[in-house]
Write a protein that holds these residues in place. Structure first.
Motif, PDB file in Angstrom:
ATOM      1  N   ASP A 250       6.667   7.748  -1.602  1.00 33.60           N
ATOM      2  CA  ASP A 250       6.424   6.373  -1.162  1.00 33.60           C
ATOM      3  C   ASP A 250       6.358   5.432  -2.357  1.00 33.60           C
ATOM      4  OD1 ASP A 250       6.251   7.198   1.521  1.00 33.60           O
ATOM      5  OD2 ASP A 250       4.103   7.566   1.330  1.00 33.60           O
ATOM      6  N   PHE A 251       5.619   5.838  -3.380  1.00 35.47           N
ATOM      7  CA  PHE A 251       5.492   5.004  -4.572  1.00 35.47           C
ATOM      8  C   PHE A 251       6.844   4.808  -5.234  1.00 35.47           C
ATOM      9  CE2 PHE A 251       4.596   4.475  -9.162  1.00 35.47           C
ATOM     10  CZ  PHE A 251       3.955   3.251  -9.093  1.00 35.47           C
ATOM     11  N   PHE A 252       7.644   5.872  -5.272  1.00 39.72           N
ATOM     12  CA  PHE A 252       8.959   5.781  -5.899  1.00 39.72           C
ATOM     13  C   PHE A 252       9.851   4.787  -5.167  1.00 39.72           C
ATOM     14  CE2 PHE A 252      13.215   7.359  -7.065  1.00 39.72           C
ATOM     15  CZ  PHE A 252      13.108   7.208  -8.440  1.00 39.72           C
ATOM     16  N   VAL A 253       9.735   4.724  -3.851  1.00 40.56           N
ATOM     17  CA  VAL A 253      10.492   3.732  -3.073  1.00 40.56           C
ATOM     18  C   VAL A 253      10.098   2.329  -3.524  1.00 40.56           C
ATOM     19  CG1 VAL A 253      10.781   2.732  -0.762  1.00 40.56           C
ATOM     20  CG2 VAL A 253      10.931   5.206  -1.092  1.00 40.56           C
ATOM     21  N   TYR A 254       8.815   2.112  -3.793  1.00 47.31           N
ATOM     22  CA  TYR A 254       8.357   0.795  -4.260  1.00 47.31           C
ATOM     23  C   TYR A 254       8.898   0.478  -5.650  1.00 47.31           C
ATOM     24  CZ  TYR A 254       5.215   1.157  -0.295  1.00 47.31           C
ATOM     25  OH  TYR A 254       4.704   1.290   0.974  1.00 47.31           O
ATOM     26  N   VAL A 255       9.033   1.493  -6.486  1.00 43.64           N
ATOM     27  CA  VAL A 255       9.641   1.287  -7.811  1.00 43.64           C
ATOM     28  C   VAL A 255      11.096   0.849  -7.635  1.00 43.64           C
ATOM     29  CG1 VAL A 255      10.354   2.404  -9.964  1.00 43.64           C
ATOM     30  CG2 VAL A 255       8.090   2.873  -9.010  1.00 43.64           C
ATOM     31  N   CYS A 256      11.807   1.526  -6.742  1.00 39.16           N
ATOM     32  CA  CYS A 256      13.205   1.158  -6.477  1.00 39.16           C
ATOM     33  C   CYS A 256      13.304  -0.250  -5.900  1.00 39.16           C
ATOM     34  CB  CYS A 256      13.858   2.165  -5.538  1.00 39.16           C
ATOM     35  SG  CYS A 256      14.048   3.804  -6.269  1.00 39.16           S
ATOM     36  N   ALA A 257      12.392  -0.590  -4.996  1.00 39.45           N
ATOM     37  CA  ALA A 257      12.377  -1.941  -4.416  1.00 39.45           C
ATOM     38  C   ALA A 257      12.124  -2.986  -5.501  1.00 39.45           C
ATOM     39  CB  ALA A 257      11.320  -2.036  -3.324  1.00 39.45           C
ATOM     40  N   ALA A 258      11.231  -2.674  -6.430  1.00 44.07           N
ATOM     41  CA  ALA A 258      10.954  -3.608  -7.523  1.00 44.07           C
ATOM     42  C   ALA A 258      12.187  -3.805  -8.394  1.00 44.07           C
ATOM     43  CB  ALA A 258       9.787  -3.101  -8.368  1.00 44.07           C
ATOM     44  N   LEU A 259      12.935  -2.728  -8.622  1.00 42.50           N
ATOM     45  CA  LEU A 259      14.186  -2.856  -9.386  1.00 42.50           C
ATOM     46  C   LEU A 259      15.171  -3.773  -8.661  1.00 42.50           C
ATOM     47  CD1 LEU A 259      14.846   0.772 -10.649  1.00 42.50           C
ATOM     48  CD2 LEU A 259      14.675  -1.270 -12.071  1.00 42.50           C
TER      49      LEU A 259
END
Length: 83
Positions: free
Chosen positions: A28-37
């Protein structure tokens, strides 16, 4: 540039415990990192056609990034996750 990549992964893994305590998983956190990118380059991406977007994402313009840019990205990811 490898130090920034290591910084990002190190933070992602170290935040895994915190994320788990919040009832979320690393994925889930990694998805947020991708969204931030994606949010970081949103205006540029919106001007491109599909093949250009794919090329852009395969070679993100992060060569000049330092610790501050990595920190900003992770901060944005945390903000996305807090919503």
């Amino acid at each position: 540039h490898i130090h920034v990549l290591i910084r990002l992964w190190d933070t992602c893994f170290s935040e895994c415990d915190m994320v788990s305590r919040m009832g979320r998983e690393f994925e889930d956190f990694f998805v947020y990192v991708c969204a931030a990118l994606l949010c970081n380059w949103s205006s540029e991406l919106q001007q491109l056609d599909f093949s250009e977007v794919v090329s852009f994402l395969q070679d993100l313009p992060t060569r000049t990034w330092g610790d501050q840019e990595a920190e900003d990205l992770l901060s944005k990811a945390c903000c996305h996750g807090a919503r």
